[in-house]
Design a protein around this motif. Structure first.
Motif, short mmCIF file in Angstrom:
data_model
loop_
_atom_site.label_atom_id
_atom_site.label_comp_id
_atom_site.label_asym_id
_atom_site.label_seq_id
_atom_site.Cartn_x
_atom_site.Cartn_y
_atom_site.Cartn_z
N ALA A 91 -23.09 112.11 26.80
CA ALA A 91 -24.15 110.90 25.63
C ALA A 91 -25.54 111.05 25.36
O ALA A 91 -25.72 111.38 23.75
N GLU A 92 -25.30 112.85 25.48
CA GLU A 92 -26.67 113.09 24.48
C GLU A 92 -26.74 114.07 23.80
O GLU A 92 -27.68 114.39 22.38
N ALA A 93 -25.00 113.99 23.54
CA ALA A 93 -24.41 115.02 22.24
C ALA A 93 -24.55 113.81 21.34
O ALA A 93 -24.23 113.83 19.39
N PHE A 94 -24.98 112.45 21.10
CA PHE A 94 -23.90 111.29 20.38
C PHE A 94 -25.87 111.16 19.68
O PHE A 94 -25.69 110.52 18.66
N ALA A 95 -26.64 111.41 20.25
CA ALA A 95 -28.00 111.30 20.10
C ALA A 95 -28.50 111.85 17.91
O ALA A 95 -28.86 111.53 17.11
N PRO A 96 -27.83 113.41 18.34
CA PRO A 96 -28.16 113.84 16.69
C PRO A 96 -27.01 113.67 16.45
O PRO A 96 -27.28 114.26 15.13
N LEU A 97 -25.72 113.22 16.45
CA LEU A 97 -24.77 112.96 15.31
C LEU A 97 -25.35 111.59 14.98
O LEU A 97 -25.27 111.16 13.38
N SER A 98 -26.04 110.83 15.95
CA SER A 98 -25.99 109.31 15.26
C SER A 98 -27.25 109.50 14.18
O SER A 98 -27.82 109.25 13.56
N ALA A 99 -28.52 110.45 14.22
CA ALA A 99 -29.84 111.05 13.84
C ALA A 99 -28.77 111.64 12.16
O ALA A 99 -29.13 110.93 11.48
#
Length: 148
Positions: A21-29
């Motif tokens: 879940a934490e890795a998704f934030a930078p990917l989304s950004a």
């Protein structure tokens, strides 16, 4: 020993859910960066690779869990039999889900050699462990139904 090993795998898998879940934030950004912005491709590549890490480890741990479940099928208590079968089915499904999460990220990688290597690693886990999950569940069904 097998049950203790399963508890360690479970603990790590639960931690990986948060890591995924934490890795998704930078990917989304990274995807939100304008396509013509300098450094977008590098940022996206780094974020996609990072997003592969947790599901790659999840897939490997599902394989380890299936090895333990196979051991429990042979040596474990008959009282655990249905748990072994359910665990095998869940591990097979979780492995396939983790694989999809890896593949969606490797599809966006510019470094196709690296993407192919990761995909091959995951394909190998799928080929080895999804049938093992089905075999364990089938063995449990046969034993529970006393079919031999």
């Amino acid at each position: 020993a097998a049950l203790q090993g399963m508890a360690q795998i479970q603990s790590r898998l639960l931690a990986l859910v948060d890591a995924d879940a934490e890795a998704f934030a930078p990917l989304s950004a990274a995807y939100a960066i304008p396509k013509d912005a300098p450094g977008r491709a590098e940022t996206l590549e780094k974020a996609a690779l990072h997003a592969c890490e947790a599901p790659r480890e999840m897939a490997a741990l599902c394989g380890q869990a299936l090895e333990r479940l196979e051991e429990l099928l042979e040596k474990g208590s008959v009282l655990l039999l249905s748990d072994v079968g359910c665990g095998a089915l869940l591990c097979g499904a979780a492995l396939q889900c983790a694989a999809l999460n890896v593949f969606v990220n490797t599809a966006s990688l510019q470094n196709r050699e690296q993407a192919q290597a990761i995909d091959e690693e995951i394909d190998g886990l799928l080929e080895r462990y999804v049938p093992k999950a089905a075999d364990i569940a089938q063995a449990v069904r046969r034993r529970v139904k006393k079919e031999g």
